[in-house]
Design a protein around this motif. Structure first.
Motif, PDB file in Angstrom:
ATOM      1  N   ILE A 197      53.372  48.712 105.419  1.00 42.05           N
ATOM      2  CA  ILE A 197      54.780  49.135 105.424  1.00 42.05           C
ATOM      3  C   ILE A 197      55.397  48.940 104.049  1.00 42.05           C
ATOM      4  O   ILE A 197      56.175  49.785 103.575  1.00 42.05           O
ATOM      5  N   SER A 198      55.062  47.840 103.393  1.00 40.08           N
ATOM      6  CA  SER A 198      55.556  47.595 102.039  1.00 40.08           C
ATOM      7  C   SER A 198      55.099  48.708 101.093  1.00 40.08           C
ATOM      8  O   SER A 198      55.872  49.192 100.255  1.00 40.08           O
ATOM      9  N   GLY A 199      53.843  49.121 101.231  1.00 39.86           N
ATOM     10  CA  GLY A 199      53.340  50.215 100.409  1.00 39.86           C
ATOM     11  C   GLY A 199      54.084  51.509 100.653  1.00 39.86           C
ATOM     12  O   GLY A 199      54.416  52.242  99.709  1.00 39.86           O
ATOM     13  N   VAL A 200      54.372  51.800 101.912  1.00 39.68           N
ATOM     14  CA  VAL A 200      55.086  53.038 102.255  1.00 39.68           C
ATOM     15  C   VAL A 200      56.504  53.021 101.686  1.00 39.68           C
ATOM     16  O   VAL A 200      56.941  53.977 101.023  1.00 39.68           O
ATOM     17  N   TYR A 222      56.380  50.285  94.225  1.00 38.21           N
ATOM     18  CA  TYR A 222      57.489  51.065  93.684  1.00 38.21           C
ATOM     19  C   TYR A 222      57.083  51.709  92.356  1.00 38.21           C
ATOM     20  O   TYR A 222      57.338  52.892  92.125  1.00 38.21           O
ATOM     21  N   GLY A 223      56.451  50.917  91.486  1.00 39.59           N
ATOM     22  CA  GLY A 223      55.967  51.456  90.214  1.00 39.59           C
ATOM     23  C   GLY A 223      54.894  52.503  90.413  1.00 39.59           C
ATOM     24  O   GLY A 223      54.886  53.553  89.738  1.00 39.59           O
ATOM     25  N   MET A 224      53.981  52.253  91.352  1.00 38.67           N
ATOM     26  CA  MET A 224      52.926  53.231  91.629  1.00 38.67           C
ATOM     27  C   MET A 224      53.518  54.518  92.200  1.00 38.67           C
ATOM     28  O   MET A 224      53.048  55.626  91.891  1.00 38.67           O
ATOM     29  N   GLY A 225      54.541  54.385  93.030  1.00 36.64           N
ATOM     30  CA  GLY A 225      55.186  55.573  93.577  1.00 36.64           C
ATOM     31  C   GLY A 225      55.851  56.403  92.503  1.00 36.64           C
ATOM     32  O   GLY A 225      55.769  57.635  92.511  1.00 36.64           O
ATOM     33  N   SER A 226      56.515  55.714  91.558  1.00 36.11           N
ATOM     34  CA  SER A 226      57.181  56.433  90.467  1.00 36.11           C
ATOM     35  C   SER A 226      56.169  57.179  89.602  1.00 36.11           C
ATOM     36  O   SER A 226      56.295  58.392  89.367  1.00 36.11           O
ATOM     37  N   TYR A 227      55.171  56.449  89.130  1.00 35.12           N
ATOM     38  CA  TYR A 227      54.181  57.075  88.251  1.00 35.12           C
ATOM     39  C   TYR A 227      53.306  58.073  89.009  1.00 35.12           C
ATOM     40  O   TYR A 227      52.950  59.134  88.471  1.00 35.12           O
ATOM     41  N   GLY A 228      52.953  57.749  90.242  1.00 30.80           N
ATOM     42  CA  GLY A 228      52.102  58.643  91.013  1.00 30.80           C
ATOM     43  C   GLY A 228      52.763  59.986  91.259  1.00 30.80           C
ATOM     44  O   GLY A 228      52.146  61.046  91.067  1.00 30.80           O
ATOM     45  N   VAL A 250      52.708  58.273  98.916  1.00 27.99           N
ATOM     46  CA  VAL A 250      53.022  57.331  99.999  1.00 27.99           C
ATOM     47  C   VAL A 250      51.767  56.990 100.793  1.00 27.99           C
ATOM     48  O   VAL A 250      51.508  55.817 101.108  1.00 27.99           O
ATOM     49  N   VAL A 251      50.967  58.000 101.107  1.00 27.64           N
ATOM     50  CA  VAL A 251      49.715  57.758 101.836  1.00 27.64           C
ATOM     51  C   VAL A 251      48.757  56.914 100.997  1.00 27.64           C
ATOM     52  O   VAL A 251      48.126  55.970 101.502  1.00 27.64           O
ATOM     53  N   ILE A 252      48.649  57.221  99.720  1.00 27.35           N
ATOM     54  CA  ILE A 252      47.758  56.457  98.840  1.00 27.35           C
ATOM     55  C   ILE A 252      48.191  54.992  98.773  1.00 27.35           C
ATOM     56  O   ILE A 252      47.362  54.077  98.877  1.00 27.35           O
ATOM     57  N   CYS A 253      49.482  54.747  98.627  1.00 22.79           N
ATOM     58  CA  CYS A 253      49.973  53.366  98.549  1.00 22.79           C
ATOM     59  C   CYS A 253      49.821  52.634  99.883  1.00 22.79           C
ATOM     60  O   CYS A 253      49.587  51.426  99.901  1.00 22.79           O
TER      61      CYS A 253
END
Length: 328
Positions: free
Chosen positions: A182-185, A42-48, A68-71
């Protein structure tokens, strides 16, 4: 209705993004993986998403899709690194992963904005609450499908008894790796959509507090179903606003509510409702069995009475025939 919507639009938006955050952790719990990696994603998605928009000029859709793909890839690599861990060891490892993401956000310099964070994340097309609702509806639909049919039975088997599931031919390791992906997505999707609507992110908005929030939602709402996560997200997004009336005692009341729910509702709200429904069905089945037994007893009594009447009638007929023969 429109007045309520516009006056509470931030809370409505938070409900959807918090739902995605909680689902990113709950999906792993459902597969027997005690992991909090969803908070890190979630944090990586926000900052990314913010970095792609501010530093590389991405639009909203491309920034979201890219992070999303990176995570998802990072989730898969993380599953390979942590595949030998389980239980508390896995939980601690994923908490450390969350802390690493927070430290990187604090010390990322101009890329992450340091302790100040990033702000002014404005994109086209603009992400609105209806867009967020559509995304969450699609995610929930996928969760519903994963809880039913063959997939649901396999996931339940992997969670309840991995050895038995493996003996039955289920690739347990593949399901656990899939849970990280799935958690990463889901985590990255929630974080990216949140930053694209809030337009600002800081290190204090990610990290361990997200774990506490998601775990509270899952415990109170129920960990076995998406419905429990939805109920928990609604409660703990709107509850702090409702508790503003108690002023400085807000944290105390909040903690008491969570403690009571954890003690007296170990299965969450959905667990309590499910238990009540099953008890009602059990009582109905028991009443039906008792009615059937009573009807059978009445039928047996009626048969016995009819047999007695028939025997008496036959006995009377025989006596009459005997008396007639004597007379002759």
């Amino acid at each position: 209705m429109s007045d309520f919507y516009f006056s509470n639009i931030v809370l409505i938006q938070s409900t959807f993004t918090v739902l995605l955050l909680a689902l990113s952790i709950q999906i792993q719990f459902r597969m027997g993986v005690f992991s909090f990696a969803g908070a890190a994603f979630y944090g990586m998605g926000s900052y990314g998403a913010a970095i792609f928009v501010l530093h590389f000029g991405f639009d909203a859709i491309s920034a979201t899709a890219t992070i999303v793909v990176i995570c998802a890839v990072i989730g898969y690599l993380l599953s390979l690194i942590l595949q030998r861990l389980a239980g508390l060891y896995l939980a601690m490892a994923t908490v450390a992963f969350v802390m690493i993401v927070t430290v990187v956000a604090h010390n990322g310099g101009e890329l992450t904005g340091g302790s100040v964070g990033l702000f002014g994340v404005l994109t086209t097309p603009e992400i609105s609450v209806p867009h967020l609702a559509v995304v969450c509806a699609a995610v929930v639909a996928a969760m519903i499908l994963s809880e039913r049919g063959r997939m649901g039975r396999r996931i339940e088997a992997v969670r309840e008894d991995p050895e038995l599931a493996s003996a039955m031919g289920i690739n347990v390791a593949r399901y656990r790796r899939m849970s990280f992906v799935i958690s990463g997505v889901l985590g990255a999707l929630g974080g990216a959509l949140n930053i694209l609507m809030m337009t600002a992110i800081a290190p204090e908005n990610i990290g361990f507090p997200l774990i506490v929030l998601a775990l509270t939602i899952i415990i109170v709402g129920g960990s076995r179903s998406w419905l429990g996560v939805l109920i928990g997200a609604l409660i703990f997004t709107w509850l702090p606003v409702m508790l503003e009336q108690v002023g400085t005692y807000q944290s105390i009341v909040y903690g008491i509510i969570v403690a009571i729910a954890a003690i007296f509702m170990p299965g969450g709200i959905t667990g309590v409702v499910t238990d009540l429904y099953r008890r009602r069905l059990a009582r109905r089945d028991s009443a039906a069995l008792e009615d059937a037994a009573a009807a059978e007893r009445l039928a047996d009594a009626a048969d016995d009475e009819a047999a007695a009447e028939l025997g008496a009638e036959l006995a009377g007929t025989g006596a009459h025939s005997a008396s007639t023969g004597e007379t002759r």
